[in-house]
Write a protein that holds these residues in place. Structure first.
Motif, mmCIF file in Angstrom:
data_model
loop_
_atom_site.group_PDB
_atom_site.id
_atom_site.type_symbol
_atom_site.label_atom_id
_atom_site.label_comp_id
_atom_site.label_asym_id
_atom_site.label_seq_id
_atom_site.Cartn_x
_atom_site.Cartn_y
_atom_site.Cartn_z
ATOM 1 N N ILE A 152 60.257 84.022 -16.993
ATOM 2 C CA ILE A 152 61.353 83.353 -17.217
ATOM 3 C C ILE A 152 61.267 81.965 -16.851
ATOM 4 O O ILE A 152 61.474 80.872 -17.581
ATOM 5 C CB ILE A 152 62.642 83.831 -16.245
ATOM 6 C CG1 ILE A 152 62.804 85.012 -16.758
ATOM 7 C CG2 ILE A 152 63.703 82.731 -16.265
ATOM 8 C CD1 ILE A 152 63.818 85.808 -15.726
ATOM 9 N N ALA A 153 60.164 81.692 -15.910
ATOM 10 C CA ALA A 153 59.899 80.169 -15.366
ATOM 11 C C ALA A 153 58.951 79.440 -16.596
ATOM 12 O O ALA A 153 59.305 78.361 -17.092
ATOM 13 C CB ALA A 153 58.965 80.170 -14.178
ATOM 14 N N GLY A 154 58.037 80.178 -17.029
ATOM 15 C CA GLY A 154 57.268 80.006 -18.288
ATOM 16 C C GLY A 154 58.045 79.394 -19.228
ATOM 17 O O GLY A 154 57.955 78.194 -19.929
ATOM 18 N N ALA A 155 59.082 80.235 -19.950
ATOM 19 C CA ALA A 155 59.949 79.999 -20.924
ATOM 20 C C ALA A 155 60.798 78.855 -20.729
ATOM 21 O O ALA A 155 61.253 77.968 -21.525
ATOM 22 C CB ALA A 155 61.011 81.344 -21.278
ATOM 23 N N SER A 156 61.227 78.395 -19.146
ATOM 24 C CA SER A 156 62.102 77.419 -19.260
ATOM 25 C C SER A 156 61.331 76.092 -19.435
ATOM 26 O O SER A 156 61.791 75.078 -19.623
ATOM 27 C CB SER A 156 62.612 77.620 -17.648
ATOM 28 O OG SER A 156 61.872 77.005 -16.665
ATOM 29 N N TYR A 157 60.056 76.116 -19.093
ATOM 30 C CA TYR A 157 59.095 74.899 -19.362
ATOM 31 C C TYR A 157 58.761 74.803 -20.742
ATOM 32 O O TYR A 157 58.760 73.514 -21.151
ATOM 33 C CB TYR A 157 58.133 74.848 -18.048
ATOM 34 C CG TYR A 157 58.503 74.718 -16.948
ATOM 35 C CD1 TYR A 157 58.714 73.226 -16.203
ATOM 36 C CD2 TYR A 157 58.806 75.548 -15.925
ATOM 37 C CE1 TYR A 157 59.093 72.916 -15.069
ATOM 38 C CE2 TYR A 157 59.128 75.292 -14.653
ATOM 39 C CZ TYR A 157 59.293 74.115 -14.271
ATOM 40 O OH TYR A 157 59.917 73.669 -12.825
ATOM 41 N N ARG A 158 58.298 75.763 -21.218
ATOM 42 C CA ARG A 158 58.028 75.729 -22.548
ATOM 43 C C ARG A 158 59.107 75.293 -23.422
ATOM 44 O O ARG A 158 58.988 74.601 -24.490
ATOM 45 C CB ARG A 158 57.404 77.257 -23.069
ATOM 46 C CG ARG A 158 56.819 77.167 -24.529
ATOM 47 C CD ARG A 158 55.526 76.611 -24.691
ATOM 48 N NE ARG A 158 55.019 76.623 -25.898
ATOM 49 C CZ ARG A 158 55.488 75.820 -26.929
ATOM 50 N NH1 ARG A 158 56.467 74.700 -26.599
ATOM 51 N NH2 ARG A 158 54.803 75.629 -28.010
ATOM 52 N N ALA A 159 60.220 75.833 -23.256
ATOM 53 C CA ALA A 159 61.360 75.439 -23.790
ATOM 54 C C ALA A 159 61.459 75.459 -25.461
ATOM 55 O O ALA A 159 62.192 74.465 -26.250
ATOM 56 C CB ALA A 159 61.819 73.894 -23.387
ATOM 57 N N LEU A 160 60.923 76.722 -25.955
ATOM 58 C CA LEU A 160 61.045 76.783 -27.419
ATOM 59 C C LEU A 160 62.440 77.147 -27.788
ATOM 60 O O LEU A 160 63.177 76.719 -28.781
ATOM 61 C CB LEU A 160 60.211 78.154 -27.745
ATOM 62 C CG LEU A 160 58.838 78.024 -27.813
ATOM 63 C CD1 LEU A 160 57.949 79.113 -27.794
ATOM 64 C CD2 LEU A 160 58.283 76.932 -28.774
ATOM 65 N N LYS A 161 63.201 77.513 -26.924
ATOM 66 C CA LYS A 161 64.662 77.861 -26.856
ATOM 67 C C LYS A 161 65.296 77.739 -25.535
ATOM 68 O O LYS A 161 64.776 78.020 -24.732
ATOM 69 C CB LYS A 161 64.667 79.598 -27.367
ATOM 70 C CG LYS A 161 66.228 79.817 -28.056
ATOM 71 C CD LYS A 161 66.022 81.316 -28.445
ATOM 72 C CE LYS A 161 67.429 81.727 -28.768
ATOM 73 N NZ LYS A 161 67.578 83.332 -28.686
ATOM 74 N N LEU A 162 66.653 77.051 -25.677
ATOM 75 C CA LEU A 162 67.206 77.133 -24.189
ATOM 76 C C LEU A 162 68.459 77.907 -24.415
ATOM 77 O O LEU A 162 69.155 77.842 -25.314
ATOM 78 C CB LEU A 162 67.278 75.496 -24.229
ATOM 79 C CG LEU A 162 66.173 74.666 -23.846
ATOM 80 C CD1 LEU A 162 66.426 73.343 -24.067
ATOM 81 C CD2 LEU A 162 65.429 75.045 -22.604
ATOM 82 N N PRO A 163 69.036 78.053 -23.365
ATOM 83 C CA PRO A 163 70.403 78.519 -23.036
ATOM 84 C C PRO A 163 71.477 77.576 -23.605
ATOM 85 O O PRO A 163 70.925 76.108 -23.264
ATOM 86 C CB PRO A 163 70.591 79.174 -21.836
ATOM 87 C CG PRO A 163 69.075 79.028 -21.245
ATOM 88 C CD PRO A 163 68.192 78.452 -21.919
ATOM 89 N N PRO A 164 72.739 77.933 -23.911
ATOM 90 C CA PRO A 164 73.620 76.705 -24.176
ATOM 91 C C PRO A 164 73.901 75.985 -22.913
ATOM 92 O O PRO A 164 73.900 76.618 -21.803
ATOM 93 C CB PRO A 164 74.826 77.639 -24.526
ATOM 94 C CG PRO A 164 74.411 79.080 -24.391
ATOM 95 C CD PRO A 164 73.047 79.163 -23.962
ATOM 96 N N ASN A 165 73.766 74.667 -23.230
ATOM 97 C CA ASN A 165 73.939 73.499 -22.121
ATOM 98 C C ASN A 165 73.141 73.641 -21.114
ATOM 99 O O ASN A 165 73.547 73.643 -19.733
ATOM 100 C CB ASN A 165 75.584 73.695 -21.649
ATOM 101 C CG ASN A 165 76.604 73.578 -22.878
ATOM 102 O OD1 ASN A 165 76.407 72.696 -23.468
ATOM 103 N ND2 ASN A 165 77.488 74.680 -22.678
ATOM 104 N N THR A 166 71.896 74.057 -21.371
ATOM 105 C CA THR A 166 71.048 74.180 -20.158
ATOM 106 C C THR A 166 69.846 73.318 -20.307
ATOM 107 O O THR A 166 69.374 73.481 -21.543
ATOM 108 C CB THR A 166 70.649 75.593 -20.059
ATOM 109 O OG1 THR A 166 71.931 76.423 -19.869
ATOM 110 C CG2 THR A 166 69.787 75.786 -19.048
ATOM 111 N N GLU A 167 69.192 72.736 -19.376
ATOM 112 C CA GLU A 167 68.201 71.936 -19.629
ATOM 113 C C GLU A 167 66.918 72.714 -19.261
ATOM 114 O O GLU A 167 66.877 73.661 -18.615
ATOM 115 C CB GLU A 167 68.312 70.615 -18.493
ATOM 116 C CG GLU A 167 69.274 69.559 -19.030
ATOM 117 C CD GLU A 167 69.478 68.661 -17.808
ATOM 118 O OE1 GLU A 167 68.710 68.644 -16.711
ATOM 119 O OE2 GLU A 167 70.380 67.886 -17.909
ATOM 120 N N PRO A 168 65.617 72.226 -19.888
ATOM 121 C CA PRO A 168 64.446 72.980 -19.575
ATOM 122 C C PRO A 168 64.291 72.645 -17.955
ATOM 123 O O PRO A 168 64.594 72.013 -17.187
ATOM 124 C CB PRO A 168 63.519 72.055 -20.092
ATOM 125 C CG PRO A 168 64.065 71.434 -21.228
ATOM 126 C CD PRO A 168 65.411 70.991 -20.452
#
Lengths: 775, 284
Positions: free
Chosen positions: A595-611
């Motif tokens: 999850i941490a990796g995905a949050s920084y890679r930011a290929l996709k983001l949840p709605p209204n959510t920053e990396p």
């Protein structure tokens, strides 16, 4: 790459070993003294040998010409530097101008007069001896009560009465209850001056980087951010270009909750010589130049009914200020007044404080800061009242406690006690010590002419300092939690713990909240360039306030982790458990590192959510917390020598929820050791000329390991409603509960001789004199 | 806490050490008193001669019916010596009561005795033992008694250029009991008052008694009036009390922050009675 473990094991409440200890035990920690820099110079400070003198002249030519010496600065050179700050504002407070080096006059032994800078410390020390200072010695006064008498030498000539401040507080109707009382007992009680004596003395390394207009200041402090703000102000520097680092700090106990002349002075020196400079305080300097604690002379009166009901308390408090106000000096006796009623249900109080200048080093916070003095006062007075009324000291306490149905309880001094069950620890302690049997044994021993005493102290204290409106510099605390792309977790705490164990307890809190292992977490503190602004560690606040900021930062992060988890699992119904986000329906899971990796890679983001996964919280506490407890001390007195032996020490402390019992044990043990130090051994004694005659460890009796009794440490648990962790604080409890229990025990032992009170320290000679007088 | 510049020599032989000392250097043994004084610049020797490395000063041995203790034997070596425990337990008991573990590891009997701190522990025991002190100079060696060795506070019979080479104590027979009792100054670990007792009994009566007192006055001494009062008595509690009451006779008691003169005198009496009582209880 190391990965973050996922765990269902929990850590809060367990005896987890301190994670900071390996580096401390193996001698690999970095203290100020360990810092080396290319081109570093060394400073030695020449200090006044006199308590009061005019400076006629200072001749430094010879010192300046000595081998290796770069320069010598005196008060003339540092006139542009701002004064050492007093952080307290109050009506009619007299604040003498506290320059970082003396200009025309010195006010206490150890007053800094000049600084010698050389390429090594030995040469600097030798050169300091070559400076000739021509002093016109003036009469000094070191005793606060003498300083108040007519004709006493004026510490500051502009204030011949030596009064630094006065403070009055009134609650209820004191005159009425004293007029109506069946009995009034009075006693003068001294809480002597003490030297806080951190194992690591103070020290500063200052490094000026002129091209960047940046000052890096390494200093052994409990409050790096406040030091940054205030020293930047003194030196006229930009705060964002002033970096303060508290490396490993070898104890403070309040003596490093301050801003000292030497911190600004080293900044000044480094800016002038354009080189890094180091100053390390000697033990002798630590005795004479670092703030002392206590220094009270208290005149108490208690009014009561014949059945033991306490009606009101009066206190005239004389505070030995010393020659200047340091950061919090005038605040400390006010804390005593706040705590004046102790655990007792009385709404009638009157307190008058007189702060008195003396030709001594300033007093300021020392473990407990105001609360040990107050507790010593009220707990001695309750015993004196019990003796007067021939009541049992346990019974009179149980009769007067604020009962547990009264919380939150508003005191006459303006506090709101958060939660409590004051009878519980006392009853537990009485059981543990075997009170009834001990009283029988005491009666038998008395028949044989032997002196055994049972001393009870029940204390309350003010912790988790504190709501910002009630503090001089803000009472909130900050925390940042960063989950790195690999899933590893970094905590930045503004509280700057320095040995209290929060590197462990904060990791325990975070590990449980996130469901990870302790090894995945790093707790960082003490560097203003790394950590967001914070207040510091003092007043038993780091966990209760700083830990709560951490707790809320973790809640923010957990919500964000769940959002990313839900996105990756393509489900809205997810739970964060055991370090992974689990889909409630399918049971599929995504571990934190993914999850941490995905949050920084930011290929996709949840709605209204920053990396990214970072959260910072500044938590403002709505109230203080109020721990309490009961300590019972059994002593045997050698009737020939007056030597006191502690036979039993039972401590029942209620500090709310306990995050780590091992660390709480350590805090209780250390606190009790310092309480025993005050009760039995320690005293900072100035002679009439203002010379500190207990200025060496061969004369100042610190508690030593082999002098410690076995401490039977127990608890009751009344969670605090003030914070979600339910914690109250325990850093000072041992010290606060201890000294009255020891003195009450000795007085109890000697009560057949008509002894009602003995001032600390209870030296064998004092006891012997009481024994000799009566025999 | 930075000492002034000084020269330091660790000589290979006693002769070399004596040669250096005769030209004004100061001897360094364990450094437990000298080094703190140098750090405070209360002592500013120009040249230190370190005796610790000299093997021929570090021994504890029996010879000619007496015990010989080299000057650089550490407090710990004395405290843990099986020979001394068996043949002079007063010295092991005294050594064990000195300061703390670190001090006992570093400090030496010669250094302590030559420094002659009026509150040091050994002098009480050495007075009670009627120890002999072997003083060696570059040219000659002489032996002085404990009574002559301790002259005043921080002052001994040692002449410039001389060092204390060894201390000689007797071996008592089995009818002798000894004890050292002290009131500890809690900051320094020194004695506020310390009393060493050495008592022999014969046919139910005290046949011999020696009492050494430290801490009370400027130097350790033997309380001869008290000794005389006890000799020939059956040592009832009353006898002991009466004798102990005499230990301060004719003595000018010290007074300082840690104890007044009156209290010191009182403690000397109390500890003398206790030391005598314990010594008698230890007679085999």
């Amino acid at each position: 790459m190391a990965t973050t473990t996922t765990k269902t094991e929990t850590f809060v409440g367990k005896r987890v070993r301190r994670r900071e200890d390996p580096r401390l035990i193996t001698g690999t920690a970095t203290y100020v003294e360990d810092i080396q820099m290319p081109g570093m110079h060394y400073a030695v400070i020449l200090r006044s040998p006199h308590a009061a003198a005019r400076i006629r002249s200072i001749k430094a030519k010879q010192a300046e010409a000595a081998p290796g010496v770069v320069c010598v600065f005196t008060g003339k050179d540092t006139k542009g530097v701002g004064v050492v700050p007093c952080g307290i504002a109050m009506p009619d407070l007299r604040v003498p101008q506290h320059n970082i080096l003396a200009t025309d006059r010195v006010y206490f032994v150890g007053h800094p007069v000049a600084v010698v800078v050389a390429r090594d410390r030995y040469l600097a020390r030798d050169a300091a001896e070559l400076i000739e200072v021509d002093y016109d010695i003036l009469p000094a006064v070191a005793d606060p009560e003498k300083a108040l008498t007519k004709g006493a030498p004026a510490v500051h000539p502009q204030w011949p009465d030596n009064i630094a401040f006065t403070y009055h507080q009134d609650g209820g109707n004191v005159d009425k209850v004293f007029a109506e009382a069946d009995v009034v007992v009075k006693q003068r009680i001294v809480s002597q001056r003490l030297v806080p004596m951190a194992m690591e003395t103070r020290g500063v390394v200052a490094e000026w980087r002129g091209a960047d207009r940046q000052l890096n200041l390494y200093t052994s402090t409990q409050i790096p951010h406040l030091v940054r703000t205030l020293v930047a102000g003194m030196l006229g520097l930009e705060e964002n270009r002033t970096r303060v680092i508290a490396p490993e700090v070898g104890g403070g106990f309040g003596s490093k909750l301050n801003v000292y002349a030497e911190e600004a002075l080293m900044g000044f020196v480094s800016m002038r010589i354009q080189k890094p400079v180091k100053w390390i305080e000697s033990r002798r300097e630590n005795f004479t130049c670092t703030t002392h604690g206590r220094g009270h002379v208290d005149y108490y009166e208690i009014a009561a009914k014949r059945d033991g009901t306490i009606l009101g308390i009066k206190l005239k408090l004389i505070q030995d200020v010393g020659a200047y106000h340091q950061l919090l000096t005038p605040l400390i006796p006010q804390l005593s007044v706040l705590m004046m009623p102790g655990l007792y249900n009385t709404q009638n109080i009157r307190a008058d404080i007189v702060g008195v200048f003396t030709n001594c080093v300033p007093t300021d916070a020392y473990r407990g800061a105001g609360r040990p003095e107050a507790t010593h006062g009220i707990e001695r007075m309750v015993d004196i009242l019990a003796a007067e009324l021939k009541m049992d000291p346990a019974q009179i306490r149980l009769k007067n406690f604020v009962t547990k149905d009264k919380f939150p309880y508003a005191t006459a001094t303006g506090l709101m006690y958060d939660s409590g069950d004051y009878a519980a620890p006392l009853k537990k302690a009485l059981d543990l010590v075997g009170y009834v049997k001990l009283r029988q044994e005491q009666a038998d021993l008395r028949k044989q002419g032997k002196y055994m005493g049972i001393g009870i102290s029940t204390y309350g204290e003010i912790c988790a300092i504190g709501p910002s409106p009630a503090t001089p510099a803000g009472g909130w605390e900050s925390a940042t939690v960063k989950i790195e792309p690999s899933g590893k977790i970094t905590i930045l705490t503004g509280a700057c713990p320095h040995g209290q164990g929060e590197e462990t307890t904060f990791a325990q809190i975070a590990a449980d909240e996130l469901g990870v292992g302790l090894d995945d977490i790093l707790v960082t503190r003490g560097d203003t360039a790394v950590v967001q602004y914070g207040i510091g560690t003092f007043g038993s606040r780091a966990t209760a306030v700083g830990g709560t900021a951490l707790y809320y930062a973790l809640q923010d992060l957990k919500a964000k982790i769940k959002k990313f988890g839900a996105m990756l699992l393509e489900s809205d119904d997810v739970t964060l458990v055991g370090g992974q986000v689990v889909c409630d329906k399918t049971g599929k899971a995504k571990p934190l590192r993914e999850i941490a990796g995905a949050s920084y890679r930011a290929l996709k983001l949840p709605p209204n959510t920053e990396p990214g996964l970072i959260a910072t919280r500044f938590w403002e506490p709505p109230n203080f917390t109020f721990p309490f407890g009961a300590h019972i001390v059994v002593t045997d007195i050698d009737s020939e020598t007056g030597q006191i032996k502690v036979r039993r020490y039972v401590a029942v402390d209620d500090c709310g929820n306990i995050l780590n019992p091992l660390i709480v044990d350590g805090q209780v043990h250390g606190g009790v050791a310092q309480g025993l130090g005050q009760a039995l051994w320690e005293q900072a004694v100035y002679d009439d000329n203002g010379q500190l005659i207990t200025g060496e460890l061969t004369d100042y009796a610190l508690p030593r390991a082999h002098l410690m009794p076995w401490i039977e440490s127990h608890h009751t648990c009344t969670p605090s409603p003030v914070n979600p962790l339910g914690v109250k604080g325990v850093g000072e409890a041992g010290t606060i509960g201890c000294s009255p229990a020891v003195v009450n025990s000795a007085v109890d032992a000697l009560s057949p001789l008509g002894v009602r009170h003995i001032d600390m320290p209870l030296t064998p000679e004092k006891i012997w004199k009481l024994l000799a007088k009566k025999n | 806490m930075i000492a002034q510049k000084f020269e330091y020599t660790a000589p290979k032989s006693l002769d070399e050490a004596l040669h250096l000392l005769s030209s004004g250097a100061k001897p360094l043994a364990g450094g437990m008193s000298l080094i703190p004084m140098m750090k405070l610049r209360l002592a500013v020797p120009e040249h230190l001669v370190d005796l610790r490395a000299l093997k021929d000063l570090n021994y504890i041995r029996e010879a000619g019916g007496q015990l010989h203790i080299g000057a650089t034997a550490s407090h710990y070596e004395i405290e843990s010596s099986a020979l001394l425990r068996q043949k002079c337990p007063l010295l092991t008991e005294t050594a064990a009561s000195i300061g703390d573990v670190q001090v006992r590891n570093m400090g030496t009997i010669g250094g302590s005795v030559a420094h002659a701190d009026p509150a040091a522990d050994y002098p009480a025991a050495l007075a009670a033992l009627e120890a002999k002190f072997v003083l060696k100079g570059a040219k000659a060696e002489r032996t002085v008694s404990a009574a002559d060795f301790f002259v005043d506070a921080f002052s001994t019979a040692l002449q410039p250029g001389e060092i204390l080479r060894e201390v000689i104590v007797p071996i008592d027979d089995a009818r002798t009991g000894t004890s050292y009792k002290k009131m500890v100054q809690p900051a320094s670990g020194f004695a506020i008052v310390g009393v060493a007792a050495r008592v022999r009994q014969n046919a139910g009566k005290v046949s011999f008694v020696r009492l050494g007192i430290t801490g009370l006055s400027n130097h350790a001494y033997r309380a001869t009036a008290a000794e005389k009062a006890l000799e020939g008595k059956p040592a009832t509690p009353n006898d002991i009390q009466n004798a102990a009451a005499l230990v301060t006779q004719g003595v000018d008691a010290n007074s300082d922050l840690h104890a007044s003169a009156d209290y010191r005198r009182h403690l000397a009496v109390v500890h003398a009675a206790r030391a005598i009582g314990t010594a008698i209880s230890r007679i085999a």
